[in-house]
Design a protein around this motif. Structure first.
Motif, PDB file in Angstrom:
ATOM      1  N   UNK A   7      39.637  54.862  35.390  1.00  0.00           N
ATOM      2  CA  UNK A   7      38.819  54.852  36.598  1.00  0.00           C
ATOM      3  C   UNK A   7      39.455  55.618  37.748  1.00  0.00           C
ATOM      4  N   UNK A   8      40.759  55.871  37.662  1.00  0.00           N
ATOM      5  CA  UNK A   8      41.445  56.572  38.748  1.00  0.00           C
ATOM      6  C   UNK A   8      42.742  57.165  38.215  1.00  0.00           C
ATOM      7  N   UNK A   9      43.224  58.194  38.918  1.00  0.00           N
ATOM      8  CA  UNK A   9      44.420  58.898  38.479  1.00  0.00           C
ATOM      9  C   UNK A   9      45.714  58.205  38.912  1.00  0.00           C
ATOM     10  N   UNK A  10      45.796  57.768  40.156  1.00  0.00           N
ATOM     11  CA  UNK A  10      47.034  57.220  40.692  1.00  0.00           C
ATOM     12  C   UNK A  10      46.718  55.952  41.472  1.00  0.00           C
ATOM     13  N   UNK A  11      46.627  54.826  40.784  1.00  0.00           N
ATOM     14  CA  UNK A  11      46.206  53.565  41.383  1.00  0.00           C
ATOM     15  C   UNK A  11      47.369  52.918  42.134  1.00  0.00           C
ATOM     16  N   UNK A  19      34.403  36.245  43.234  1.00  0.00           N
ATOM     17  CA  UNK A  19      33.459  35.817  42.201  1.00  0.00           C
ATOM     18  C   UNK A  19      33.814  36.371  40.820  1.00  0.00           C
ATOM     19  N   UNK A  20      34.804  37.248  40.766  1.00  0.00           N
ATOM     20  CA  UNK A  20      35.247  37.821  39.496  1.00  0.00           C
ATOM     21  C   UNK A  20      34.326  38.876  38.920  1.00  0.00           C
ATOM     22  N   UNK A  21      33.308  39.264  39.658  1.00  0.00           N
ATOM     23  CA  UNK A  21      32.335  40.220  39.140  1.00  0.00           C
ATOM     24  C   UNK A  21      32.749  41.674  39.312  1.00  0.00           C
ATOM     25  N   UNK A  22      33.589  41.952  40.296  1.00  0.00           N
ATOM     26  CA  UNK A  22      34.013  43.322  40.572  1.00  0.00           C
ATOM     27  C   UNK A  22      35.521  43.391  40.745  1.00  0.00           C
ATOM     28  N   UNK A  23      36.046  44.597  40.600  1.00  0.00           N
ATOM     29  CA  UNK A  23      37.454  44.880  40.846  1.00  0.00           C
ATOM     30  C   UNK A  23      37.504  45.975  41.907  1.00  0.00           C
ATOM     31  N   UNK A  24      38.249  45.736  42.971  1.00  0.00           N
ATOM     32  CA  UNK A  24      38.417  46.734  44.024  1.00  0.00           C
ATOM     33  C   UNK A  24      39.634  47.571  43.648  1.00  0.00           C
ATOM     34  N   UNK A  25      39.461  48.883  43.643  1.00  0.00           N
ATOM     35  CA  UNK A  25      40.509  49.817  43.238  1.00  0.00           C
ATOM     36  C   UNK A  25      40.904  50.676  44.439  1.00  0.00           C
ATOM     37  N   UNK A  26      42.197  50.711  44.734  1.00  0.00           N
ATOM     38  CA  UNK A  26      42.714  51.571  45.789  1.00  0.00           C
ATOM     39  C   UNK A  26      43.630  52.615  45.180  1.00  0.00           C
ATOM     40  N   UNK A  27      43.294  53.878  45.376  1.00  0.00           N
ATOM     41  CA  UNK A  27      44.134  54.973  44.887  1.00  0.00           C
ATOM     42  C   UNK A  27      45.133  55.367  45.971  1.00  0.00           C
TER      43      UNK A  27
END
Length: 189
Positions: A7-11, A19-27
């Motif tokens: 989902x991303x190159x450099x997390x 609620x466990x439904x989503x994951x927030x991703x910060x690059x």
């Protein structure tokens, strides 16, 4: 393994929404977005920030996030709307944070080991950061938001008032090692 997808190159950081439904991703590059926790497919627009990301704290409702930038900056992001709500300079670096269960406050650990509480709506200190007597590395709010606990690099565990940032008690473990901290659902353990 339920799903695997690049989902991303450099997390820099990933956190589940409450609620466990989503994951927030910060690059590290400064891009923030959400993916569906089951499919890992994007579930929000990407938001570009002006500073590299060091950490992310998702709001309890999963609609927004507080971003800790490398350096002295934080940003509040509306994930649902895909926009930056504000950017603030704290005057020092932040290395860890946790949101209160109601999403109104965020306990922030400074690089110096001090701990402060921010009002999430304004990004302003509710009470300026204070030292606990140990170099705090991590904090976690109790389920009721009345308190939060912090652990230090020297093995100290500190209990803080979750609204006033008043240090209530400390306990030093016999070992001088760092420990992770989290409240159990009962809010007392």
């Amino acid at each position: 393994m339920l799903a695997e997808l690049s989902v991303a190159a450099d997390i820099a950081d990933v956190v589940y929404t409450a609620d466990g439904e989503n994951i927030v991703v910060g690059e590290r590059s400064g891009t923030l977005f959400q993916v569906d926790a089951d499919t890992l497919e994007p579930s929000s627009a990407q938001v570009r920030l002006h500073h590299p990301i060091a950490g992310v704290v998702a709001s309890p409702d999963g609609r927004s996030a507080l971003v800790l930038h490398e350096g002295e900056w934080i940003a509040a992001v509306d994930l649902a709307g895909g926009s930056v709500l504000y950017t603030r300079n704290l005057g020092f670096g932040a290395k860890h944070a946790d949101s209160s269960p109601d999403g109104r406050l965020v306990a922030v650990v400074c690089e110096s080991g001090e701990v402060g509480v921010l009002d999430i709506e304004s990004g302003r200190w509710l009470r300026a950061p204070v030292l606990s007597g140990d170099n705090v590395a991590e904090v976690a709010y109790a389920p009721d938001g009345a308190t939060f606990v912090g652990t230090g690099l020297g093995g100290t565990v500190s209990l803080w008032d979750g609204r006033t940032n008043t240090l209530l008690a400390t306990a030093r473990r016999s070992q001088t090692t760092w420990a992770a901290v989290e409240f159990l659902p009962d809010g007392h353990t």
